[in-house]
Scaffold this motif. Structure first.
Motif, short mmCIF file in Angstrom:
data_model
loop_
_atom_site.label_atom_id
_atom_site.label_comp_id
_atom_site.label_asym_id
_atom_site.label_seq_id
_atom_site.Cartn_x
_atom_site.Cartn_y
_atom_site.Cartn_z
N CYS A 257 -24.03 -23.96 -23.51
CA CYS A 257 -25.25 -23.68 -24.28
C CYS A 257 -26.42 -24.51 -23.79
CB CYS A 257 -25.02 -24.00 -25.76
SG CYS A 257 -23.96 -22.85 -26.62
N LEU A 258 -26.17 -25.79 -23.59
CA LEU A 258 -27.25 -26.69 -23.19
C LEU A 258 -27.72 -26.42 -21.77
CD1 LEU A 258 -25.92 -29.93 -24.89
CD2 LEU A 258 -27.84 -28.48 -25.62
N ASP A 259 -26.80 -26.05 -20.88
CA ASP A 259 -27.21 -25.68 -19.52
C ASP A 259 -28.09 -24.44 -19.55
OD1 ASP A 259 -25.82 -27.85 -18.51
OD2 ASP A 259 -24.09 -26.66 -17.83
N ALA A 260 -27.72 -23.46 -20.38
CA ALA A 260 -28.54 -22.25 -20.51
C ALA A 260 -29.89 -22.58 -21.12
CB ALA A 260 -27.81 -21.20 -21.35
N ALA A 261 -29.90 -23.46 -22.12
CA ALA A 261 -31.15 -23.83 -22.77
C ALA A 261 -32.11 -24.53 -21.81
CB ALA A 261 -30.87 -24.72 -23.98
N ASP A 262 -31.57 -25.28 -20.86
CA ASP A 262 -32.43 -25.93 -19.86
C ASP A 262 -33.23 -24.91 -19.06
OD1 ASP A 262 -31.62 -28.50 -20.51
OD2 ASP A 262 -30.18 -28.67 -18.87
N CYS B 101 -26.22 -19.77 -26.12
CA CYS B 101 -25.27 -19.38 -27.16
C CYS B 101 -23.89 -19.26 -26.52
CB CYS B 101 -25.70 -18.04 -27.77
SG CYS B 101 -24.54 -17.40 -28.99
N SER B 102 -22.90 -19.75 -27.19
CA SER B 102 -21.54 -19.64 -26.67
C SER B 102 -20.58 -19.42 -27.82
CB SER B 102 -21.17 -20.92 -25.90
OG SER B 102 -19.95 -20.74 -25.22
N VAL B 103 -19.59 -18.59 -27.59
CA VAL B 103 -18.52 -18.38 -28.56
C VAL B 103 -17.20 -18.77 -27.91
CG1 VAL B 103 -19.71 -16.58 -29.86
CG2 VAL B 103 -18.25 -15.94 -27.95
N VAL B 104 -16.25 -19.18 -28.74
CA VAL B 104 -14.95 -19.61 -28.25
C VAL B 104 -13.88 -18.77 -28.93
CG1 VAL B 104 -13.32 -21.53 -28.14
CG2 VAL B 104 -15.77 -21.97 -27.91
N LYS B 105 -12.91 -18.35 -28.15
CA LYS B 105 -11.77 -17.64 -28.73
C LYS B 105 -10.48 -18.36 -28.32
CE LYS B 105 -11.08 -14.20 -25.06
NZ LYS B 105 -10.95 -12.78 -24.78
N TYR C 231 -20.48 -31.68 -31.92
CA TYR C 231 -21.05 -30.78 -30.91
C TYR C 231 -22.55 -30.57 -31.14
CZ TYR C 231 -16.12 -30.49 -30.93
OH TYR C 231 -14.80 -30.87 -30.93
N SER C 232 -22.98 -30.46 -32.40
CA SER C 232 -24.42 -30.30 -32.64
C SER C 232 -25.17 -31.55 -32.18
CB SER C 232 -24.71 -29.98 -34.11
OG SER C 232 -24.32 -31.04 -34.96
N LEU C 233 -24.54 -32.72 -32.30
CA LEU C 233 -25.18 -33.96 -31.84
C LEU C 233 -25.34 -34.00 -30.33
CD1 LEU C 233 -23.43 -36.51 -34.22
CD2 LEU C 233 -25.86 -35.90 -34.21
N MET C 234 -24.50 -33.27 -29.61
CA MET C 234 -24.66 -33.19 -28.15
C MET C 234 -26.03 -32.60 -27.80
SD MET C 234 -20.86 -31.83 -27.00
CE MET C 234 -21.33 -31.52 -25.29
N ALA C 235 -26.49 -31.66 -28.62
CA ALA C 235 -27.79 -31.03 -28.37
C ALA C 235 -28.93 -32.04 -28.54
CB ALA C 235 -27.97 -29.84 -29.31
N LEU C 236 -28.80 -32.92 -29.52
CA LEU C 236 -29.85 -33.93 -29.73
C LEU C 236 -30.07 -34.78 -28.49
CD1 LEU C 236 -29.29 -35.40 -33.31
CD2 LEU C 236 -31.02 -33.77 -32.55
N GLU C 237 -28.98 -35.11 -27.81
CA GLU C 237 -29.07 -35.95 -26.61
C GLU C 237 -29.93 -35.30 -25.53
OE1 GLU C 237 -25.07 -36.82 -25.36
OE2 GLU C 237 -24.54 -37.63 -27.32
N ARG C 238 -30.09 -33.98 -25.59
CA ARG C 238 -30.89 -33.26 -24.60
C ARG C 238 -32.20 -32.75 -25.20
NH1 ARG C 238 -26.57 -30.85 -21.03
NH2 ARG C 238 -28.05 -29.38 -20.16
N GLY C 239 -32.53 -33.23 -26.41
CA GLY C 239 -33.79 -32.82 -27.04
C GLY C 239 -33.77 -31.42 -27.60
#
Length: 189
Positions: free
Chosen positions: A101-106, A112-116, A127-135
């Motif tokens: 998700c974060l690579d795509a957002a860059d 957006c990613s889904v897991v099965k 995982y949501s905190l991972m996004a904060l690290e990248r702004g």
């Protein structure tokens, strides 16, 4: 009265990794899982932290969880992806999905990613905190087995379906929420 026991984070992480290694989990997967469990515990989500380890051990010992999954990105568009977790540890799949998700957002401003075919992934805020690290804003949700009954129902129909949102706030503390969409988290029952 029992006195609290204090253990250094690094020693605890090494212990969790060692336990998982003995069950055939690769070191990098063990490290991701240990970090996410410890993070949840330190943030006060004891139910989704270290007490999860015995359940994971049981699942691995009983071959109900794959210790060496082949995480595969089975579908990918420029901003969206699907990860097949191959019945592995949920922390590994959750980390991979958020990284995608974060690579795509860059590149595109959104990801957006889904897991099965995954398992319990601990606290969604890991995982949501991972996004904060990248702004970035991180939104994480998951389905769950039916364990709650809607008002007036005689039997369970809905899952606890966790939700976490993390929003950067410039120089202020970020907004972070991690919750069940039911009365409470399943592990608290």
């Amino acid at each position: 009265m029992n006195q609290p026991i204090y253990i250094e984070q690094d020693k605890l992480k090494a212990f969790v990794q060692d336990v998982l290694r003995k069950l055939g989990v690769p070191d990098d997967h063990g490290k991701m899982t240990a970090e996410k469990l410890i993070m949840a515990h330190l943030r006060g989500f004891d139910t989704h932290g270290l007490p999860c380890l015995p359940g994971y051990v049981e699942c691995l010992e009983q071959d109900r969880m794959n210790p060496v999954p082949s995480l595969e990105v089975t579908s990918k568009s420029p901003w969206a992806s699907q990860v097949d977790a191959d019945n592995g540890l949920g922390q590994v799949a959750g980390t991979k999905a958020m990284e995608l998700c974060l690579d795509a957002a860059d590149t595109f401003g959104i990801g957006c990613s889904v897991v099965k075919r995954s398992n319990h992934f601990g606290a969604a805020s890991a995982y949501s905190l991972m996004a904060l690290e990248r702004g970035c804003i991180g939104i994480v949700t998951s389905n769950a087995s039916k364990v709650t009954a809607p008002f007036g129902a005689a039997e369970p129909l809905l899952g606890t379906n966790p939700l976490s949102v993390a929003v950067p706030a410039g120089g202020n503390a970020p907004f972070v929420i991690d919750m069940a969409t039911s009365e409470g988290a399943r592990k608290k029952v």
